[in-house]
Design an enzyme around this catalytic site. Sequence first.
Site, PDB file in Angstrom:
ATOM      1  CB  SER A  14      58.560 -37.606  60.316  1.00 42.07           C
ATOM      2  OG  SER A  14      57.230 -37.416  59.922  1.00 42.07           O
ATOM      3  CG  ASN A  15      55.514 -33.398  58.161  1.00 41.08           C
ATOM      4  OD1 ASN A  15      55.538 -33.322  56.942  1.00 41.08           O
ATOM      5  ND2 ASN A  15      54.652 -34.157  58.821  1.00 41.08           N
ATOM      6  NE  ARG A  66      41.758 -22.919  72.912  1.00 43.37           N
ATOM      7  CZ  ARG A  66      41.848 -24.208  72.593  1.00 43.37           C
ATOM      8  NH1 ARG A  66      42.938 -24.672  72.055  1.00 43.37           N
ATOM      9  NH2 ARG A  66      40.826 -25.008  72.785  1.00 43.37           N
ATOM     10  CG  ASN A 108      48.336 -27.007  60.175  1.00 39.27           C
ATOM     11  OD1 ASN A 108      49.177 -27.627  60.829  1.00 39.27           O
ATOM     12  ND2 ASN A 108      47.092 -27.447  60.027  1.00 39.27           N
ATOM     13  CG  HIS A 110      44.631 -31.150  58.046  1.00 37.68           C
ATOM     14  ND1 HIS A 110      44.471 -31.423  59.393  1.00 37.68           N
ATOM     15  CD2 HIS A 110      43.570 -31.715  57.429  1.00 37.68           C
ATOM     16  CE1 HIS A 110      43.347 -32.100  59.575  1.00 37.68           C
ATOM     17  NE2 HIS A 110      42.791 -32.295  58.393  1.00 37.68           N
ATOM     18  CB  SER A 137      45.636 -29.468  52.609  1.00 40.48           C
ATOM     19  OG  SER A 137      44.678 -30.324  52.003  1.00 40.48           O
ATOM     20  CD  GLU A 144      36.786 -22.046  59.355  1.00 39.02           C
ATOM     21  OE1 GLU A 144      36.132 -22.969  58.860  1.00 39.02           O
ATOM     22  OE2 GLU A 144      37.030 -20.971  58.753  1.00 39.02           O
ATOM     23  CG  LEU A 145      40.595 -27.555  63.722  1.00 35.19           C
ATOM     24  CD1 LEU A 145      41.979 -27.498  64.356  1.00 35.19           C
ATOM     25  CD2 LEU A 145      39.717 -28.568  64.434  1.00 35.19           C
ATOM     26  CG  ASP A 146      42.861 -28.585  60.550  1.00 34.53           C
ATOM     27  OD1 ASP A 146      44.020 -28.191  60.752  1.00 34.53           O
ATOM     28  OD2 ASP A 146      42.371 -29.563  61.134  1.00 34.53           O
ATOM     29  CD  GLU A 175      51.301 -35.772  56.266  1.00 33.59           C
ATOM     30  OE1 GLU A 175      51.646 -34.900  57.063  1.00 33.59           O
ATOM     31  OE2 GLU A 175      50.678 -36.794  56.626  1.00 33.59           O
TER      32      GLU A 175
HETATM   33  C1  GRF Z   1      51.387 -35.502  60.137  1.00 26.98           C
HETATM   34  O1  GRF Z   1      50.580 -36.452  59.541  1.00 26.98           O
HETATM   35  C2  GRF Z   1      50.767 -34.136  60.018  1.00 26.98           C
HETATM   36  O2  GRF Z   1      50.122 -33.916  58.815  1.00 26.98           O
HETATM   37  C3  GRF Z   1      49.746 -34.213  61.124  1.00 26.98           C
HETATM   38  O3  GRF Z   1      50.409 -34.859  62.169  1.00 26.98           O
HETATM   39  C4  GRF Z   1      51.413 -35.702  61.637  1.00 26.98           C
HETATM   40  C5  GRF Z   1      52.713 -35.266  62.247  1.00 26.98           C
HETATM   41  O4  GRF Z   1      53.764 -36.114  61.930  1.00 26.98           O
HETATM   42  N1  GRF Z   1      49.194 -32.926  61.432  1.00 26.98           N
HETATM   43  P1  GRF Z   1      55.245 -35.721  62.322  1.00 26.98           P
HETATM   44  O5  GRF Z   1      55.239 -35.330  63.802  1.00 26.98           O
HETATM   45  O6  GRF Z   1      55.683 -34.600  61.445  1.00 26.98           O
HETATM   46  O7  GRF Z   1      56.047 -36.967  62.103  1.00 26.98           O
END
Ligand code: GRF
Length: 222
Positions: A14-15, A66, A108, A110, A137, A144-146, A175
């Site tokens: 969705s983002n 990885r 990113n 978060h 954010s 470093e993770l997030d 978001e």
């Molecule tokens: C969002 O809440 C993002 O912040 C998190 O995972 C979710 C992803 O949602 N890291 P989408 O796939 O963008 O709908």
Amino acid sequence: MVRDVVVLASGRGSNFAALLDAQRQTAVPIRIRALLSDKPAAPALARAREAGIDAVALSAADFPDRAAFDRALFARVAEFHPDLIVLAGYMRVIDTAVVDAWRARIINIHPSLLPKFPGLRTHARALEAGDSMHGASVHFVTGELDGGPVFAQVEMPILAGGTPEALARRLLPLEHRLLVASVDLIARGHIVLGSSGVELDGVPLAAPLRLQIDGSLRSGFS
Ligand code: GRF
């Protein structure tokens, strides 16, 4: 100038869709070149294909470790020559050496008010902590993770008696607006990660910008 963007997503997307809408409305000077995923079944890939955008999936199971997976994935990313890589619900930690090669060009989103609650279950952890505020954010990515420098946040109050799911649902549209506004500032060259930290129009950023009611990002609240 239009900036080329590659988006990485592991799930629903969705983002990614919010960025796509902003691009279509020419609200943001970007051209999304591709959507890459570590999950071949991610709905985000289908959204990209429907929009006529290159969709690429690589599965970690096909690689020995990885670092090998991340090198292969980012080799594909590099083929699209992005000015900016956006991790939008990309749920894997990326190898430090790979991330470092893209320093200052990878961000990113978060779902917490970092530095609070890096990692998973952010909504449940905010409730468990008894916090009165929650949010999301956007930060530059480091090994470093997030943990990379945060430059934009959105805040919202936590309502009494809420569930993690309800909190996630309320936060998601915020978001989307936060991510679009953040990408806009980078695409227009206002936000830059310099050698000693994030700069806004050449001035060191003392605290993350906040999403305002009008959808813009500014210092403090309107
Ligand atoms: C969002 O809440 C993002 O912040 C998190 O995972 C979710 C992803 O949602 N890291 P989408 O796939 O963008 O709908």
